[in-house]
Design a protein around this motif. Structure first.
Motif, short mmCIF file in Angstrom:
data_model
loop_
_atom_site.label_atom_id
_atom_site.label_comp_id
_atom_site.label_asym_id
_atom_site.label_seq_id
_atom_site.Cartn_x
_atom_site.Cartn_y
_atom_site.Cartn_z
N GLY A 1 -7.16 -0.26 27.01
CA GLY A 1 -8.37 -1.02 26.74
C GLY A 1 -8.76 -0.93 25.29
O GLY A 1 -8.12 -0.25 24.47
N SER A 2 -9.83 -1.62 24.93
CA SER A 2 -10.30 -1.59 23.55
C SER A 2 -11.80 -1.84 23.52
O SER A 2 -12.41 -2.25 24.51
N SER A 3 -12.39 -1.57 22.38
CA SER A 3 -13.81 -1.77 22.17
C SER A 3 -14.02 -2.20 20.73
O SER A 3 -13.34 -1.71 19.83
N ASP B 1 -11.87 -3.58 15.88
CA ASP B 1 -11.50 -3.06 17.20
C ASP B 1 -11.04 -1.61 17.12
O ASP B 1 -10.40 -1.18 16.16
N ARG B 2 -11.37 -0.84 18.16
CA ARG B 2 -10.82 0.49 18.39
C ARG B 2 -10.07 0.43 19.71
O ARG B 2 -10.50 -0.27 20.63
N ARG B 3 -8.97 1.16 19.83
CA ARG B 3 -8.23 1.10 21.09
C ARG B 3 -8.25 2.43 21.82
O ARG B 3 -8.32 3.49 21.22
N PHE B 4 -8.19 2.33 23.15
CA PHE B 4 -8.19 3.50 24.02
C PHE B 4 -6.77 3.83 24.43
O PHE B 4 -5.99 2.94 24.80
N ASN C 1 -8.68 5.55 19.44
CA ASN C 1 -7.80 5.70 18.28
C ASN C 1 -7.14 7.08 18.34
O ASN C 1 -6.51 7.40 19.33
N GLY C 2 -7.34 7.92 17.33
CA GLY C 2 -6.74 9.24 17.36
C GLY C 2 -7.72 10.34 17.75
O GLY C 2 -7.39 11.52 17.63
#
Length: 333
Positions: A124-126, A133-136, A146-147
């Motif tokens: 998913g992402s937000s 965007d940041r990703r899960f 992210n990390g």
């Protein structure tokens, strides 16, 4: 999803104080829920975040309802004091960061609306309020944004939801070359950094290859610090005092060494990297160490010692940059 067993006693204590209860009458109690900003103010584990929010001018924003969302809420991924300490930052040392960079970094942790823990899953992402965007990412029993590992979820605030993370997230909003130039020109830290890397990229005519354009590839880049280049000069029997000193080396050698730091793998956060070998554009495999406490070491074929990640997981528009403390060398024999 989230492994609840990872919560420390400190975080449990933090969560326990998030609901403030006041007595209206002897028999009638009403919960008074603090704002996101007040959560940071009232908990010692977020004292650096509180100071950063004040310095970056976002404390007032996170004290009030969100005017840009129908819910009136924000979602915040909140770094702990330990998360800031990984970057050498505390309440006293936040001044090494330029205020505009600090403000954008904090806003990168904020989303419009309420994103609850059951909507956070691998793949998913937000989108942050900056539009980035940041990703899960799921890794074993842990979930990362992210990390950064998510330590706790669904902390209720009067104006949204807080999730706790173990690393500060950084996004530059520009490509790899412009990100390095931002560090080199003191747009991030008040003192320049990556000055030798920028000089080397320009000298080796590689700026174009690492600049984002429509349809351009995405890279993982290991970016050596200025001190890493100075140490390389010493190892070679040279003196690298200013960035231009890198031009004592042949241009083709500098290009080969730089390409040994670039991997064409669509840009990977530390949470997506595994121990083993990866092949850089320079051709000779790099060796990644075990994923430990959110980072990995990396060793070039010509290195006697591994490089450590100083600032991992910097998101750019065309890849992920991990700042490291050693130049990665191919076999130069």
């Amino acid at each position: 999803m989230i492994n609840k067993n990872i919560l420390s006693k400190m975080l449990l204590a933090v969560v326990a104080t998030f609901t403030l209860v006041s007595c209206e009458t002897e028999s009638n109690y009403e919960e008074e829920v603090p704002s996101i900003a007040n959560i940071a103010v009232s908990n010692a584990g977020f004292s650096v975040l509180e100071a950063a929010a004040v310095q970056g001018g976002v404390a007032v924003v996170l004290s009030n309802n969100n005017p840009n969302d129908a819910s009136g809420d924000y979602t915040v991924f909140a770094p702990t004091n330990d998360a800031f300490a990984r970057l050498g930052l505390n309440e006293e040392t936040l001044g090494v960061l330029q205020t505009p960079f600090l403000t954008n970094t904090l806003l990168y942790h904020v989303s419009n609306g309420n994103l609850l823990g059951n909507a956070i899953y691998g793949g998913g992402s937000s989108t942050s309020v900056l539009g980035l965007d940041r990703r899960f990412i799921e890794r074993g029993n842990d979930t990362f944004i992210n990390g950064s590992k998510i330590l706790a979820t669904n902390i209720n605030a009067s104006n949204g939801t807080v999730h706790v993370i173990d690393k500060v997230m950084i996004a530059t909003g520009v490509d790899i070359v412009q990100s390095a130039i931002a560090l080199q020109s003191s747009q991030v830290f008040t003192s320049p950094e990556l000055s030798f890397l920028v000089e080397a990229v320009i000298y080796a005519d590689l700026a174009g290859a690492l600049t984002a354009s429509a349809g351009s590839p995405s890279f993982t880049v290991f970016a050596p610090t200025d001190q890493a280049f100075k140490d390389l000069g010493t190892a070679l029997g040279l003196t690298f005092t200013v960035p231009a000193d890198i031009r004592q080396l042949p241009k083709d050698l500098v290009a080969t060494v730089l390409l040994n730091h670039v991997i064409g793998n669509n840009g990977k956060f530390t949470s997506e990297l595994n121990a083993g070998t990866v092949t850089p554009l320079g051709g000779e495999d790099l060796t990644l160490g075990a994923f430990t406490n959110g980072t990995l070491t990396v060793t070039g074929a010509g290195n006697a010692q591994a490089a450590n990640m100083v600032i991992p997981d910097v998101q750019t528009t065309n890849g992920i940059v991990h700042v490291i403390d050693r130049v990665l060398l191919p076999n130069l024999n």
